[in-house]
Motif scaffolding. Structure first.
Motif, PDB file in Angstrom:
ATOM      1  N   ASP A 154     -23.335 -20.666 -45.547  1.00 40.76           N
ATOM      2  CA  ASP A 154     -24.055 -20.287 -44.328  1.00 40.76           C
ATOM      3  C   ASP A 154     -23.198 -19.473 -43.354  1.00 40.76           C
ATOM      4  O   ASP A 154     -23.668 -19.121 -42.278  1.00 40.76           O
ATOM      5  CB  ASP A 154     -24.616 -21.529 -43.628  1.00 40.76           C
ATOM      6  CG  ASP A 154     -23.538 -22.482 -43.138  1.00 40.76           C
ATOM      7  OD1 ASP A 154     -22.344 -22.294 -43.449  1.00 40.76           O
ATOM      8  OD2 ASP A 154     -23.902 -23.453 -42.432  1.00 40.76           O
ATOM      9  N   GLN A 155     -21.957 -19.164 -43.731  1.00 41.32           N
ATOM     10  CA  GLN A 155     -21.056 -18.403 -42.871  1.00 41.32           C
ATOM     11  C   GLN A 155     -20.235 -17.444 -43.720  1.00 41.32           C
ATOM     12  O   GLN A 155     -20.052 -17.684 -44.918  1.00 41.32           O
ATOM     13  CB  GLN A 155     -20.084 -19.348 -42.150  1.00 41.32           C
ATOM     14  CG  GLN A 155     -20.743 -20.376 -41.272  1.00 41.32           C
ATOM     15  CD  GLN A 155     -19.732 -21.351 -40.688  1.00 41.32           C
ATOM     16  OE1 GLN A 155     -18.577 -21.006 -40.453  1.00 41.32           O
ATOM     17  NE2 GLN A 155     -20.176 -22.572 -40.434  1.00 41.32           N
ATOM     18  N   PRO A 156     -19.709 -16.357 -43.144  1.00 44.38           N
ATOM     19  CA  PRO A 156     -18.802 -15.485 -43.890  1.00 44.38           C
ATOM     20  C   PRO A 156     -17.565 -16.280 -44.344  1.00 44.38           C
ATOM     21  O   PRO A 156     -17.040 -17.100 -43.588  1.00 44.38           O
ATOM     22  CB  PRO A 156     -18.423 -14.400 -42.878  1.00 44.38           C
ATOM     23  CG  PRO A 156     -19.533 -14.400 -41.883  1.00 44.38           C
ATOM     24  CD  PRO A 156     -19.995 -15.838 -41.804  1.00 44.38           C
ATOM     25  N   MET A 157     -17.129 -16.011 -45.568  1.00 49.34           N
ATOM     26  CA  MET A 157     -16.051 -16.780 -46.181  1.00 49.34           C
ATOM     27  C   MET A 157     -14.811 -15.927 -46.417  1.00 49.34           C
ATOM     28  O   MET A 157     -14.864 -14.704 -46.430  1.00 49.34           O
ATOM     29  CB  MET A 157     -16.541 -17.358 -47.515  1.00 49.34           C
ATOM     30  CG  MET A 157     -17.770 -18.235 -47.394  1.00 49.34           C
ATOM     31  SD  MET A 157     -17.512 -19.725 -46.423  1.00 49.34           S
ATOM     32  CE  MET A 157     -16.573 -20.692 -47.597  1.00 49.34           C
ATOM     33  N   THR A 158     -13.685 -16.605 -46.652  1.00 54.14           N
ATOM     34  CA  THR A 158     -12.418 -15.971 -46.995  1.00 54.14           C
ATOM     35  C   THR A 158     -12.382 -15.758 -48.509  1.00 54.14           C
ATOM     36  O   THR A 158     -12.586 -16.708 -49.267  1.00 54.14           O
ATOM     37  CB  THR A 158     -11.241 -16.880 -46.568  1.00 54.14           C
ATOM     38  OG1 THR A 158     -11.348 -17.106 -45.167  1.00 54.14           O
ATOM     39  CG2 THR A 158      -9.909 -16.266 -46.897  1.00 54.14           C
ATOM     40  N   PRO A 159     -12.124 -14.538 -48.977  1.00 58.56           N
ATOM     41  CA  PRO A 159     -12.221 -14.255 -50.410  1.00 58.56           C
ATOM     42  C   PRO A 159     -11.237 -15.004 -51.302  1.00 58.56           C
ATOM     43  O   PRO A 159     -11.525 -15.288 -52.442  1.00 58.56           O
ATOM     44  CB  PRO A 159     -11.982 -12.761 -50.527  1.00 58.56           C
ATOM     45  CG  PRO A 159     -11.695 -12.252 -49.187  1.00 58.56           C
ATOM     46  CD  PRO A 159     -11.800 -13.364 -48.197  1.00 58.56           C
ATOM     47  N   LYS A 160     -10.073 -15.340 -50.810  1.00 59.97           N
ATOM     48  CA  LYS A 160      -9.044 -15.944 -51.672  1.00 59.97           C
ATOM     49  C   LYS A 160      -8.872 -17.431 -51.429  1.00 59.97           C
ATOM     50  O   LYS A 160      -7.841 -18.004 -51.743  1.00 59.97           O
ATOM     51  CB  LYS A 160      -7.719 -15.214 -51.457  1.00 59.97           C
ATOM     52  CG  LYS A 160      -7.806 -13.741 -51.737  1.00 59.97           C
ATOM     53  CD  LYS A 160      -6.984 -13.368 -52.906  1.00 59.97           C
ATOM     54  CE  LYS A 160      -7.030 -11.871 -53.107  1.00 59.97           C
ATOM     55  NZ  LYS A 160      -7.333 -11.474 -54.415  1.00 59.97           N
ATOM     56  N   ALA A 161      -9.887 -18.085 -50.865  1.00 61.84           N
ATOM     57  CA  ALA A 161      -9.800 -19.521 -50.585  1.00 61.84           C
ATOM     58  C   ALA A 161     -11.012 -20.209 -51.212  1.00 61.84           C
ATOM     59  O   ALA A 161     -12.124 -20.050 -50.735  1.00 61.84           O
ATOM     60  CB  ALA A 161      -9.759 -19.779 -49.087  1.00 61.84           C
ATOM     61  N   TRP A 162     -10.782 -20.942 -52.324  1.00 62.93           N
ATOM     62  CA  TRP A 162     -11.876 -21.594 -53.029  1.00 62.93           C
ATOM     63  C   TRP A 162     -11.338 -22.716 -53.902  1.00 62.93           C
ATOM     64  O   TRP A 162     -10.152 -22.761 -54.213  1.00 62.93           O
ATOM     65  CB  TRP A 162     -12.650 -20.590 -53.889  1.00 62.93           C
ATOM     66  CG  TRP A 162     -11.748 -19.697 -54.692  1.00 62.93           C
ATOM     67  CD1 TRP A 162     -11.299 -18.464 -54.328  1.00 62.93           C
ATOM     68  CD2 TRP A 162     -11.139 -19.995 -55.948  1.00 62.93           C
ATOM     69  NE1 TRP A 162     -10.444 -17.974 -55.288  1.00 62.93           N
ATOM     70  CE2 TRP A 162     -10.336 -18.886 -56.302  1.00 62.93           C
ATOM     71  CE3 TRP A 162     -11.190 -21.082 -56.813  1.00 62.93           C
ATOM     72  CZ2 TRP A 162      -9.605 -18.837 -57.463  1.00 62.93           C
ATOM     73  CZ3 TRP A 162     -10.458 -21.022 -57.981  1.00 62.93           C
ATOM     74  CH2 TRP A 162      -9.680 -19.902 -58.292  1.00 62.93           C
ATOM     75  N   ALA A 163     -12.230 -23.643 -54.289  1.00 59.12           N
ATOM     76  CA  ALA A 163     -11.878 -24.722 -55.215  1.00 59.12           C
ATOM     77  C   ALA A 163     -13.154 -25.277 -55.828  1.00 59.12           C
ATOM     78  O   ALA A 163     -14.142 -25.479 -55.138  1.00 59.12           O
ATOM     79  CB  ALA A 163     -11.137 -25.840 -54.483  1.00 59.12           C
ATOM     80  N   TYR A 164     -13.110 -25.484 -57.129  1.00 55.78           N
ATOM     81  CA  TYR A 164     -14.206 -26.156 -57.820  1.00 55.78           C
ATOM     82  C   TYR A 164     -13.608 -26.968 -58.958  1.00 55.78           C
ATOM     83  O   TYR A 164     -12.493 -26.697 -59.411  1.00 55.78           O
ATOM     84  CB  TYR A 164     -15.256 -25.163 -58.337  1.00 55.78           C
ATOM     85  CG  TYR A 164     -14.752 -24.208 -59.398  1.00 55.78           C
ATOM     86  CD1 TYR A 164     -14.848 -24.517 -60.753  1.00 55.78           C
ATOM     87  CD2 TYR A 164     -14.169 -22.992 -59.058  1.00 55.78           C
ATOM     88  CE1 TYR A 164     -14.382 -23.655 -61.725  1.00 55.78           C
ATOM     89  CE2 TYR A 164     -13.696 -22.125 -60.031  1.00 55.78           C
ATOM     90  CZ  TYR A 164     -13.809 -22.464 -61.353  1.00 55.78           C
ATOM     91  OH  TYR A 164     -13.337 -21.611 -62.316  1.00 55.78           O
ATOM     92  N   GLY A 165     -14.322 -28.000 -59.401  1.00 54.42           N
ATOM     93  CA  GLY A 165     -13.781 -28.837 -60.458  1.00 54.42           C
ATOM     94  C   GLY A 165     -14.807 -29.781 -61.045  1.00 54.42           C
ATOM     95  O   GLY A 165     -15.988 -29.724 -60.728  1.00 54.42           O
ATOM     96  N   ARG A 166     -14.321 -30.653 -61.892  1.00 51.71           N
ATOM     97  CA  ARG A 166     -15.162 -31.624 -62.605  1.00 51.71           C
ATOM     98  C   ARG A 166     -15.776 -32.645 -61.662  1.00 51.71           C
ATOM     99  O   ARG A 166     -15.202 -32.991 -60.654  1.00 51.71           O
ATOM    100  CB  ARG A 166     -14.331 -32.366 -63.647  1.00 51.71           C
ATOM    101  CG  ARG A 166     -13.817 -31.490 -64.752  1.00 51.71           C
ATOM    102  CD  ARG A 166     -13.095 -32.311 -65.814  1.00 51.71           C
ATOM    103  NE  ARG A 166     -12.555 -31.451 -66.831  1.00 51.71           N
ATOM    104  CZ  ARG A 166     -13.239 -30.965 -67.862  1.00 51.71           C
ATOM    105  NH1 ARG A 166     -14.505 -31.279 -67.992  1.00 51.71           N
ATOM    106  NH2 ARG A 166     -12.662 -30.181 -68.742  1.00 51.71           N
ATOM    107  N   SER A 167     -16.950 -33.127 -62.068  1.00 54.96           N
ATOM    108  CA  SER A 167     -17.621 -34.213 -61.363  1.00 54.96           C
ATOM    109  C   SER A 167     -17.993 -35.266 -62.397  1.00 54.96           C
ATOM    110  O   SER A 167     -18.338 -34.934 -63.543  1.00 54.96           O
ATOM    111  CB  SER A 167     -18.891 -33.695 -60.680  1.00 54.96           C
ATOM    112  OG  SER A 167     -19.668 -34.776 -60.224  1.00 54.96           O
ATOM    113  N   ALA A 168     -17.968 -36.521 -62.011  1.00 60.00           N
ATOM    114  CA  ALA A 168     -18.352 -37.610 -62.907  1.00 60.00           C
ATOM    115  C   ALA A 168     -19.854 -37.615 -63.171  1.00 60.00           C
ATOM    116  O   ALA A 168     -20.331 -38.318 -64.049  1.00 60.00           O
ATOM    117  CB  ALA A 168     -17.927 -38.947 -62.305  1.00 60.00           C
TER     118      ALA A 168
END
Length: 147
Positions: free
Chosen positions: A33-47
């Motif tokens: 919902d807001q402009p983001m920083t291109p080099k800042a992210w994280a995703y991963g596994r979920s149970a």
């Protein structure tokens, strides 16, 4: 300096949370919902489900709110991805995004084989092509370097 105010939140995704899509090539789309920083992210596994085979690095599109990530998913499975399991997704002012779990299913409809078709299914076009860097197999977590 981090500007005061609410951190960004996930506004929409493709696949939609709780939705069902065909197996095969998938463009995961996360809209904040807001402009983001291109080099800042994280995703991963979920149970809560399986983790798809995805590229290492998502791409922030020109609208500065939409990340896309090329993935491959099998038919008839339940997938779940933690968005921002470690606070890395950040808006243009340095505020961390709220964590989010995206859970979706795949069916046995016709397999999506090509990148172009996957882009169209996600409501994108060929200019929204995702980054082409594969993650280490089996690692299951990808994130930008620590700030």
């Amino acid at each position: 300096m981090v500007v005061p105010g609410p951190g960004p939140a996930v506004r929409s995704t493709y696949p939609a949370a709780g939705g069902t899509v065909p197996g095969g090539t998938l463009i995961l789309k996360i809209v904040f919902d807001q402009p983001m920083t291109p080099k800042a992210w994280a995703y991963g596994r979920s149970a809560e489900g399986d983790f798809p085979d995805c590229l290492a690095d998502p791409r922030l599109l020109n609208d500065q709110r939409t990340y896309v990530l090329l993935c491959s998913v099998d038919s008839n499975r339940v997938y779940a991805i933690e968005i921002n399991p470690t606070p890395r997704f950040a808006d243009a002012y340095g505020r961390s995004a709220q964590p989010y779990v995206l859970k979706f299913s795949t069916n046995d409809a016709e397999i999506t084989r090509g990148l172009h078709d996957a882009l169209l299914q996600a409501g994108l076009d060929d200019t929204d092509n995702p980054i082409m860097t594969w993650r280490d197999p089996g690692q299951g977590v990808s994130q930008s370097p620590a700030p």
